[in-house]
Design a protein around this motif. Sequence first.
Motif, short mmCIF file in Angstrom:
data_model
loop_
_atom_site.label_atom_id
_atom_site.label_comp_id
_atom_site.label_asym_id
_atom_site.label_seq_id
_atom_site.Cartn_x
_atom_site.Cartn_y
_atom_site.Cartn_z
N ASP A 77 0.80 -1.23 0.00
CA ASP A 77 0.00 0.00 0.00
C ASP A 77 0.83 1.27 0.00
N MET A 78 1.97 1.29 0.70
CA MET A 78 2.75 2.51 0.74
C MET A 78 3.30 2.85 -0.64
N ALA A 79 3.74 1.82 -1.36
CA ALA A 79 4.21 2.04 -2.74
C ALA A 79 3.07 2.53 -3.62
N GLU A 80 1.89 1.95 -3.43
CA GLU A 80 0.73 2.37 -4.22
C GLU A 80 0.34 3.81 -3.89
N LEU A 81 0.43 4.17 -2.61
CA LEU A 81 0.07 5.54 -2.22
C LEU A 81 1.03 6.56 -2.82
N ILE A 82 2.31 6.26 -2.81
CA ILE A 82 3.27 7.19 -3.41
C ILE A 82 3.00 7.31 -4.90
N ARG A 83 2.71 6.19 -5.55
CA ARG A 83 2.35 6.23 -6.97
C ARG A 83 1.12 7.11 -7.18
N GLY A 84 0.15 7.00 -6.28
CA GLY A 84 -1.07 7.80 -6.39
C GLY A 84 -0.85 9.26 -6.06
N LYS A 85 -0.04 9.53 -5.02
CA LYS A 85 0.18 10.91 -4.59
C LYS A 85 0.97 11.71 -5.62
N THR A 86 1.63 11.03 -6.54
CA THR A 86 2.30 11.73 -7.63
C THR A 86 1.30 12.60 -8.38
N GLY A 87 0.09 12.10 -8.53
CA GLY A 87 -0.95 12.85 -9.24
C GLY A 87 -1.31 14.16 -8.56
N ARG A 88 -1.32 14.17 -7.22
CA ARG A 88 -1.70 15.40 -6.53
C ARG A 88 -0.59 16.45 -6.65
N VAL A 89 0.68 15.99 -6.72
CA VAL A 89 1.79 16.94 -6.91
C VAL A 89 1.71 17.54 -8.32
N TYR A 90 1.42 16.69 -9.32
CA TYR A 90 1.20 17.22 -10.67
C TYR A 90 0.08 18.27 -10.63
N GLY A 91 -0.98 17.95 -9.89
CA GLY A 91 -2.12 18.87 -9.80
C GLY A 91 -1.74 20.20 -9.17
N ASP A 92 -0.86 20.15 -8.15
CA ASP A 92 -0.41 21.38 -7.52
C ASP A 92 0.34 22.26 -8.52
N LEU A 93 1.16 21.63 -9.35
CA LEU A 93 1.91 22.37 -10.37
C LEU A 93 0.97 22.99 -11.40
N ILE A 94 0.07 22.16 -11.94
CA ILE A 94 -0.86 22.67 -12.97
C ILE A 94 -1.76 23.74 -12.38
N GLY A 95 -2.16 23.58 -11.11
CA GLY A 95 -3.01 24.56 -10.46
C GLY A 95 -2.36 25.93 -10.41
N LEU A 96 -1.10 26.00 -9.98
CA LEU A 96 -0.44 27.30 -9.86
C LEU A 96 -0.10 27.88 -11.23
N LEU A 97 0.28 27.02 -12.17
CA LEU A 97 0.50 27.51 -13.53
C LEU A 97 -0.76 28.18 -14.08
N THR A 98 -1.89 27.56 -13.79
CA THR A 98 -3.16 28.09 -14.28
C THR A 98 -3.53 29.39 -13.57
N VAL A 99 -3.27 29.45 -12.26
CA VAL A 99 -3.56 30.68 -11.50
C VAL A 99 -2.75 31.85 -12.04
N THR A 100 -1.48 31.62 -12.36
CA THR A 100 -0.59 32.73 -12.72
C THR A 100 -0.61 33.10 -14.20
N LYS A 101 -1.19 32.27 -15.04
CA LYS A 101 -1.01 32.45 -16.49
C LYS A 101 -1.60 33.74 -17.03
N GLY A 102 -2.64 34.30 -16.38
CA GLY A 102 -3.28 35.50 -16.94
C GLY A 102 -3.22 36.70 -16.02
N LEU A 103 -2.30 36.70 -15.07
CA LEU A 103 -2.30 37.78 -14.07
C LEU A 103 -1.48 38.98 -14.54
N PRO A 104 -2.10 40.17 -14.55
CA PRO A 104 -1.33 41.38 -14.84
C PRO A 104 -0.48 41.75 -13.63
N LEU A 105 0.58 42.52 -13.85
CA LEU A 105 1.38 42.99 -12.73
C LEU A 105 0.60 44.01 -11.91
#
Length: 457
Positions: free
Chosen positions: A287-315
């Motif tokens: 299970d621990m190996a499976e969880l790490i494999r699964g949690k990889t997705g949430r880290v990807y999501g954190d990256l995509i989330g912030l990229l999306t937040v910042t992509k259209g922001l004016p200074l």
Amino acid sequence: MKKLWGGRFDGKNEEWIDAFGASISFDQALAKQDIQGSLAHVKMLVHTQIISKEEGQTIIDGLIKVQEKLTNNELIFTVQNEDIHLNIETFLHEEIGPVAGKLHTARSRNDQVATDMHLYLKEKVEGIIEKIIEFREVLVEKAEENIETIMPGYTHLQHAQPISFGHHLMAYYQMLTRDQERMEENLPRIDRSPLGAAALAGTTFPIDRKFSAKELGFSSIYENSLDAVSDRDFILEFLSNSSILMMHLSRFCEELILWCSHEFQFVQLSDTFSTGSSIMPQKKNPDMAELIRGKTGRVYGDLIGLLTVTKGLPLAYNKDFQEDKEGMFDTVETVEKSLAIMAGMIATMQVNKEHMLESTEKDFSNATELADYLATKGIPFREAHEIVGKLVLSCIQNGNYLQDIPLKEYQEIVPVVEEDLYDKLSSYTAVKNRHSLGGTGFDQVKHQIEQAKKALN
């Protein structure tokens, strides 16, 4: 409760709207850094004579008291104060009275929060680097125990050629080395002070940004105040590096999950890193190996989330930036725990060496050895490749393996074949002889391990 920024307003938000706009539920994780930044800022205000020494000392004493209460879990954060900055300032006001208001001279929450995040991420990335080093050490130790452990090497998840299990583990060592390098390369961009940029345009007060940066241990400052308060590249870079790191851990976990299955039986994971089934008594799940494999997705999501937040922001600053923290906190926690679990899981993993070797002897992973052998006898490799391919097909049809074919039968097809062929077909010999630089030969694996030990030391 009167808001610290409420002078401009005569209306009042409903509580649920205040709750939606507040960030204290998560940015309280920055409390230590917020106090740290404030201490540096007030020292700078005294240094530049913007406030008196007496006022500065009163504020410093008050901040230290707030810091002690934070350490003792005596602070109660409130949504009414929105974020960590206003909460800390309120606590300070309760300690020392109106002079607390002078702390915010020549500073905005915009440069304040950016400073907090730089301080937080600098500390966390340095800690993650240490955990990567610990995991690399475990990989080297386990590889050294398995230099001459033979396993099937795979392409397309099909048996390809026999390799050293130590060699396989050292491949992950190399991946983790690159992960560490990426984190280290991230640090100079994290280790940069935005403090003093104020809201976006700097300040009319005669501040000394380099003084406060030095107080906080930053190696440099942002050269542009707009960039200072609007930059989140350093977090995006960390999230990107973490995503690559988690991808490497996930690949390793996928293999571990396969290896400890009944079909493979290459390794056995410690009970500490396994669980059972509520209905099937025999189960031991990775299970621990499976969880790490699964949690990889949430880290990807954190990256995509912030990229999306910042992509259209004016200074410069926008309230959208409130969404930059939870993903960063989540990724830090996920990466820290995943590395610790991986190190423990590999350190305690039992390797079924005999079964690994056996799985290379009842397959055709020695086919390339036969083709190479024929090539050394003067047969063009493409012709040798075709000869061996036909022999493999014949073996499959007859239910035997290349090493089972009698010498006489080989010599009828290729007269130059000699008795030494059978040693070449053994998995051990096949691995031992692959001594090209970086190959799976035992001497090469030993060399890799020696180089790794030097690098770790």
